[in-house]
Design a protein around this motif. Structure first.
Motif, PDB file in Angstrom:
ATOM      1  N   SER A  29       0.834  -1.207   0.000  1.00 17.42           N
ATOM      2  CA  SER A  29       0.000   0.000   0.000  1.00 17.42           C
ATOM      3  C   SER A  29       0.869   1.258   0.000  1.00 17.42           C
ATOM      4  O   SER A  29       0.398   2.350  -0.301  1.00 17.42           O
ATOM      5  N   LYS A  95      -3.978  -2.532  -2.909  1.00 13.66           N
ATOM      6  CA  LYS A  95      -4.907  -2.919  -1.843  1.00 13.66           C
ATOM      7  C   LYS A  95      -4.466  -4.307  -1.404  1.00 13.66           C
ATOM      8  O   LYS A  95      -4.730  -5.299  -2.087  1.00 13.66           O
ATOM      9  N   GLU A  98      -8.119  -7.311   2.579  1.00 13.18           N
ATOM     10  CA  GLU A  98      -9.555  -7.069   2.677  1.00 13.18           C
ATOM     11  C   GLU A  98      -9.881  -7.001   4.163  1.00 13.18           C
ATOM     12  O   GLU A  98      -9.555  -7.927   4.905  1.00 13.18           O
ATOM     13  N   GLY A 106      -8.759  -0.513   5.077  1.00 14.21           N
ATOM     14  CA  GLY A 106      -8.674  -1.533   4.046  1.00 14.21           C
ATOM     15  C   GLY A 106      -8.071  -1.030   2.762  1.00 14.21           C
ATOM     16  O   GLY A 106      -7.401  -1.768   2.073  1.00 14.21           O
ATOM     17  N   ASN A 107      -8.296   0.225   2.418  1.00 14.03           N
ATOM     18  CA  ASN A 107      -7.731   0.709   1.173  1.00 14.03           C
ATOM     19  C   ASN A 107      -6.833   1.922   1.369  1.00 14.03           C
ATOM     20  O   ASN A 107      -6.978   2.939   0.707  1.00 14.03           O
ATOM     21  N   GLY A 109      -3.916   2.073   0.375  1.00 16.91           N
ATOM     22  CA  GLY A 109      -3.197   2.256  -0.887  1.00 16.91           C
ATOM     23  C   GLY A 109      -3.858   3.295  -1.773  1.00 16.91           C
ATOM     24  O   GLY A 109      -3.201   4.173  -2.326  1.00 16.91           O
ATOM     25  N   GLN A 110      -5.186   3.214  -1.903  1.00 15.43           N
ATOM     26  CA  GLN A 110      -5.926   4.182  -2.721  1.00 15.43           C
ATOM     27  C   GLN A 110      -5.826   5.580  -2.121  1.00 15.43           C
ATOM     28  O   GLN A 110      -5.656   6.562  -2.850  1.00 15.43           O
ATOM     29  N   ARG A 111      -5.898   5.688  -0.811  1.00 13.41           N
ATOM     30  CA  ARG A 111      -5.758   7.001  -0.157  1.00 13.41           C
ATOM     31  C   ARG A 111      -4.356   7.556  -0.388  1.00 13.41           C
ATOM     32  O   ARG A 111      -4.184   8.766  -0.579  1.00 13.41           O
ATOM     33  N   GLY A 133      -2.057   0.806  -7.747  1.00 16.97           N
ATOM     34  CA  GLY A 133      -3.296   0.070  -7.540  1.00 16.97           C
ATOM     35  C   GLY A 133      -3.075  -1.431  -7.607  1.00 16.97           C
ATOM     36  O   GLY A 133      -1.966  -1.926  -7.419  1.00 16.97           O
ATOM     37  N   SER A 135      -3.378  -5.424  -6.494  1.00 17.44           N
ATOM     38  CA  SER A 135      -3.233  -6.092  -5.197  1.00 17.44           C
ATOM     39  C   SER A 135      -1.895  -6.815  -5.070  1.00 17.44           C
ATOM     40  O   SER A 135      -1.770  -7.779  -4.326  1.00 17.44           O
TER      41      SER A 135
END
Length: 161
Positions: A29, A95, A98, A106-107, A109-111, A133, A135
Motif C-alpha cells: 500500500s 490494496k 480485505e 482496508g484501502n 493504498g488508494q488514499r 493500484g 493487489s
C-alpha cells in the motif's frame, strides 16, 4: 544499469547525482516516488507509507506523502534542482488486505495514491509515469542518469517507464 545501488527503506528517501540506481522493496500500500531533474542527472527515491502527517511534532517526516514530498523537494532544490524541469514517476498503492466492516484502513493504498496526486499537483511537479493500484507488492528501481524506472513484481514481467 549503473554500478552504484542504494537501497531506500520504508519511510526513507535517498538522493543520487550523476549515475547510480536507487531501489526500494515491499511497496504494497506504500508508494515509491522517483523524482528526476534530467539536466542535473539528479534523482531521489522516496518511500511513503501514509497519506498525511497528523503528528503534532511532525516527526518521521518521510513516512507521510505530504511531509515526505516537501522534504524531498527541499533537499533536491538545495542541490540545484528546478521544479520546472523536475518529473516524478510513482508505483505502489496496492490494496493488500480485505478488511471486514468497510474499515477505511482496508484501502490505504488508494488514499496514498490520491494524496500523492494532490500534493504533486499543489507543488507543481509533473507526474509522467505511474504503476499503481491492484493487489500486488512491487519493487521499484530508478536509474538517476536516464530517469528510467523499473517495477518488478513476483511472477510478472518488469514494467519499464
Amino acid at each position: 544499469m549503473a554500478d552504484q545501488k542504494l537501497t531506500v527503506g520504508i519511510a526513507d528517501m535517498k538522493v543520487l547525482q550523476g549515475e547510480g540506481i536507487l531501489v526500494t522493496y515491499a511497496l504494497g500500500s506504500c508508494i515509491g516516488l522517483c523524482f528526476h531533474d534530467p539536466r542535473l542527472r539528479l534523482g531521489a527515491l522516496l518511500h511513503i507509507m501514509l497519506p498525511l502527517n497528523m503528528e503534532a511534532g511532525r516527526t518521521h517526516t518521510l513516512k507521510y506523502a505530504d511531509t515526505g514530498i516537501k522534504e524531498t523537494l527541499r533537499q533536491l532544490e538545495v542541490k540545484g534542482a528546478s521544479r520546472a524541469r523536475m518529473t516524478v514517476k510513482i508505483a505502489g498503492g496496492a490494496k493488500m488486505f480485505e478488511i471486514a466492516g468497510g474499515s477505511g484502513l482496508g484501502n490505504i493504498g488508494q488514499r496514498n495514491i490520491e494524496s500523492v496526486h494532490t500534493i504533486l499537483k499543489r507543488e507543481n511537479i509533473r507526474l509522467i509515469g505511474e504503476h499503481t493500484g491492484g493487489s500486488i507488492a512491487r519493487t521499484m528501481l530508478f536509474d538517476v542518469a536516464s530517469g528510467q524506472a523499473c517495477v518488478r513484481s513476483y511472477g510478472q514481467k518488469d514494467i519499464i517507464f
